[in-house]
Structures are given as C-alpha cells and as structure tokens.
Design a protein around this motif. Structure first.
Motif: not given
Length: 577
Positions: A347, A367, A369, A393
């Motif tokens: 992160k 970003t 995930w 996220a």
C-alpha cells in the motif's frame, strides 16, 4: 483481435455505464458463462485461449511484428524477432529435452530478456513455467525445485552457482543464460541457434491447463506454489485491457486532442512476481505495448529511460515511486510522457498520492490490489478518484469478478463493516501446489478467501485495513496495523513506519512500532501521542517505539518485513528489561 470496436461516444459515462457499453458493443470483451472445475464463472468468450495464443494474436497490435518491442541496455528486438526467438527456444526444448505437457521447467534469473522469451517458450511446449525467486538461497531454491518437480532449470550466473550443489541430488539439468553459460552443462544461446525452425510447435493446450507455478512471498515457513492456468492469466490480461478501452468513455478526450501514444512500459520489479509479469509483460502482448527492462532498480536511470524512450507506464512498489519523484525533481523534469504511475505489492502511503500528482501532472496516479492467487487481477483506481480517497484501494475491476466481504463464519458483512475480501473470477488460481488442505481453506465454490480485511462503502470503494494475521488484539479491541502506520506516516518526522504487536501480561497485546525518521529528526512515544491526539484512538497509540534513520527491513518482494522487524525490536526490548 481488436480492442477498438464499438460505437463512438462523446458524452462522459460512469465507469459502470462504460463497462456495460464495452461488453455489449465490442466483441473482444463479450462475456459468457463457463464451467471451470465444476463451478460456473463469467469469462471473456472471444479472447485467446492460452498464453501462447495471446502472443500470436498480439502480432497485429505490434505492426504485424515490425514494431520495436523489447529494449534491454541497448539491445533491441522487434516483436517479430522476439516471437521468432520464442518459437526457436520452444522447438529446441522439445528437441533437446522432450519438454511437453506435464513437465515443469524452472526459470531462475534476474530481469533478463531471456526470462520473457522463456516464459512464452515453455508455455508453447505445453509445459508449466516455474518461477523461482532470484534472491533465494540454495536451500530455498532446493525447496521450490523439490516441491515443483522441475528438473530443467534456466539460470543466470549467480543462480547457476547456487544450484551447482543441487544438480546431482535433484538430477537437474541447468541451462546457463548470459553469465551462466560458462557455469552450466548447456547454454541458452547454443540451444537457440540449434533450433531447426522458428515456427510455433504443434501442441494441443487446453485453456484450463496449468500455465505457471509462482511462489508467494510467505514470511514464515516455506512459500506456497500458486498454480495459475492459461485461462486465468489471459482473462486477467483482458480485464486490464478493457479498463484501457473504458478510460476514454469515462473521461472523453478533447476534440482536438492528438492520438494517444503507443503504450510503453518500464519494468522495474522482479519478473518472478505478478506485479511485473502479468499487468506489464503479458498485457504488453495484447496491448501492442513496448517493454523496457531495467537490470536493477536505479531511480536516476529510470528517469533517463522514461524520457529517452517516451515511457508511458510505470508500475512499482511505493518506495520506487517516491524515489522516482525525488530523482525527477533533482533532474528538473516532470516526466511528461508518463500517463500511468501505479503502485503494486504494498500500500502506498496516502500522503504520497497528492505529492506524486503534483510532481507528475500528466500522469494518472494509480493504485491496485491483486494477488499471485488472482493472477494480479483485483481492485484499483486512478486519477481524481484516487486523489479523493488516498487511503482506499479502489473498486473491483469489471466485468468478470465478483466480490464479497465475509466474517469468520463465512457470512457477508454489511456495508461499512470489516470483513475478509473474498473474490470469484476465472483469474483465481487452480490450487496451492501439493497443499490440498491449504487450498481448501481459501478456495470454496470458486471463491478465494484472500486474508485481507477491508471495508466497502456505498459506492463500491474498498479500503483495505490489514491482513487477518496483522491484527493486534489489545484487551479485546482489534487494531489494524495499517491504521496505526497510516497515522504515523502523517507525522513530518516519519519516512516509513511499521506496526506490530508487543506481548503484554495485562492486555495480551499492545501496539509497538518502528519508524524510519527523516534526517536530523528525533521522536519519542510521548511526542507521537501528543501529535496524534484526536487523530488516532488512545488504545491504538504505540506503547513502544523504536526509531532509526536507515530504511526498514524488507523481504524478497521489497515489502516491509513486519515479522522480521518485530523479532529484532522485541529482542532489543528484552535486552533492556
């Protein structure tokens, strides 16, 4: 295969509208149900069925093979030349070692062009690629080779040296690559040059056959071999490709805007992990993108390459983004060709998002995930959405995935409550290699329990708070380590932070933290408590604080090694009590 079909759109759409429009109007992204290992999933029905087919279908996106495709330290390949070498190596493996379906072939090297060639060549024979971590010791390499059953290994010099003592006990054949050729019984260049054809081998590969075994970065015990299928990999690739097709529908370009440049990616993380292999390398095949490999991470060199090669896409761990920002500032550049600056593997501190947007105004700060177990597919966001929600996220990538947040009993939690991210998609792994019990713990009816704890809001944005195993339980109160770390990152004195549990006779556990301080700074527990008063609940405040001016300990994937740091700090604590 084309990714530009469909009706022209001028008015901006919501992401949901754009996804529905692309699925309905672009045949490449048409969706249909498919039964996989007894479970029905949503899948793309018109995409290439396998990774070798992905390479073949991508030729049209690369000017029929004529466009430059790969750059490594002055060495260049067109897409056609690259594909020819892939096919020659596949033919050579079949001829010299009878490699085919049911075999597993390992790759152990740093980020060399041959690694990319071998991934596709091994796949083209119908065999399974075994990615081993180039930083592993001999004993760690031995575990993975025994676990996978790979007996043919392609290795560069340092890896060939570490494998030397394993050749006889494991009955290995080591093929040397680059500086490994002098140390091995076989050489990559000799095999390539001996091939009688540069045509793809005639092999029948099913879409649900195994594509790769990729070892997860476990921090305790042995890593797990994540078994990925061809279907899983190519469905992940086309999910990302669809996001690119959706982008101009959500944010239409100005009428007089010039055509978008050809995508060009800089690979700065190890190719034995999904962050580099899937959303950069494999995606480049279908997207018509150029690839530039870095031998090792160097921020100043990255700035030079981005400017010189007109790189548009950068995806690395958060520390690399921060170092790139510092290096660009020192060289007086905003890297104007970058249109995507993403973070994976860990992160990104929320405070860094606005700093990056200011430093690189032409780039969409992003970003994501994903997991090795999901072929890196998962959740993400970019641009204004991320700037507004720097701790989040993002949203689930459409259109194939489904998401639930579950409690310990497997029940879906209400919106806004903490639950375990559980995803269903054709990109999920087939299993953990040789670990049926561990597989059954996380895979249930096609749903993958990820171990990541998160909350989801009414708009579908997911905020990951921690791993299950990174929860500190203080007197019955659950404390997410990332919650503590996020608060510490906001302190001007702190460069990096890592929180963990410290045993306590009364409460069971209390919060401990180690921080890397900026040059010339000092910090105490009392100062932290004062600075964070009103920002972080009292029971979440670190009761123990260790400080240093050097970077925090990291593991093989450049993630902060929480367990290693905890061990070191607790040993120091015991010495002083």
């Amino acid at each position: 295969m084309t990714v530009t079909e469909g009706q022209p759109i001028s008015a901006a759409m919501t992401p949901a509208e754009a996804a529905a429009h692309v699925v309905a109007t672009n045949p490449t992204f048409a969706v249909a149900p498919a039964v996989i290992r007894g479970t029905t999933f949503k899948t793309f029905k018109n995409i290439p069925a396998t990774v070798p087919a992905l390479m073949a279908a991508g030729r049209a996106q690369h000017g029929g093979g004529a466009l430059d495709y790969l750059l490594y330290e002055g060495e260049r390949w067109t897409y056609g030349e690259f594909c020819s070498e892939v096919n020659r190596m596949a033919q050579a493996m079949q001829s010299a070692f009878s490699v085919g379906k049911g075999d597993r072939v390992a790759i152990a090297m740093r980020n060399y062009p041959e690694l990319l060639t071998l991934v596709l060549a091994i796949s083209a024979t119908g065999a399974t690629v075994v990615f081993v971590n180039a930083w592993w010791t001999t004993s760690e390499l031995e575990y993975a080779l025994r676990d996978s059953g790979a007996r043919l290994v392609f290795a560069d010099g340092p890896r060939a040296e570490r494998l030397a003592s394993l050749v006889t006990p494991l009955n290995l054949t080591v093929v040397g690559v680059r500086d490994g050729e002098a140390q091995a019984s076989q050489s990559y260049s000799a095999m390539r040059d001996s091939a009688f054809s540069d045509q793809p081998p005639e092999v029948s590969i099913d879409t649900d056959d195994d594509f790769a075994v990729m070892y997860s970065s476990g921090t305790t015990g042995h890593p797990k071999g994540v078994v990925q299928t061809h279907r899983g990999a190519v469905n992940a690739v086309f999910s990302w490709l669809m996001m690119a097709v959706m982008a101009p529908l959500v944010t239409p370009p100005a009428p007089d805007a010039p055509p978008a440049p050809r995508p060009s990616a800089l690979v700065v993380t190890p190719l034995f992990h999904v962050t580099a292999t899937h959303p950069l390398f494999l995606l480049s095949l279908a997207a018509g993108a150029h690839i530039t490999l870095m031998r090792k991470w160097d921020a100043e060199e990255a700035v030079r390459l981005i400017e010189g090669e007109k790189i548009t896409r950068f995806l690395g761990v958060p520390t690399q983004s921060a170092e790139l920002m510092q290096a660009a500032a020192a060289q007086g550049t905003t890297l104007h060709t970058l249109d995507y600056l993403g973070s994976g593997g860990a992160k990104r501190p929320g405070a860094q998002v606005a700093e990056l947007a200011k430093a690189f105004p032409n780039a969409g700060i992003a970003t994501g995930w994903g997991m090795t177990e999901t072929n890196a597919l998962g959740i993400g966001m970019i641009g204004d959405d991320y700037l507004k929600r720097p701790e989040s996220a993002g949203k689930l990538h459409p259109p194939l995935q489904e998401l639930r947040l579950l409690d310990d009993a497997g029940r879906e939690v209400p919106i806004g409550e903490l639950g375990e991210i559980t995803v269903k998609s054709p990109a999920n792994m087939r299993c953990y290699l040789n670990k049926p019990n561990e597989t059954d713990e996380v895979l249930q009816d096609g749903w993958l329990r990820t171990g990541d704890l998160a909350k989801i809001d009414q708009e579908g944005y997911v905020t990951i708070l921690d791993r299950k195993k990174n929860i500190i339980i203080r007197g019955g109160e659950n404390i997410a380590c990332l919650d503590v770390e996020g608060a510490l990152h906001r302190l001007p004195e702190v460069r990096e932070a890592c929180a963990f549990s410290v045993p306590d006779l009364r409460l069971g556990e209390v919060v401990g933290a180690v921080v890397q301080l900026r040059d010339g700074c000092t910090l105490t527990c009392a100062q932290v408590a004062q600075a964070l008063e009103g920002q972080l609940a009292g029971f979440k405040q670190p009761q123990f604080l260790w400080t240093q001016h050097t970077p925090l300990l990291r593991g093989a994937t450049d993630k902060i090694d929480r367990r290693g740091l905890r061990k070191v700090c607790l040993e120091k604590h015991e010495e002083t009590t």
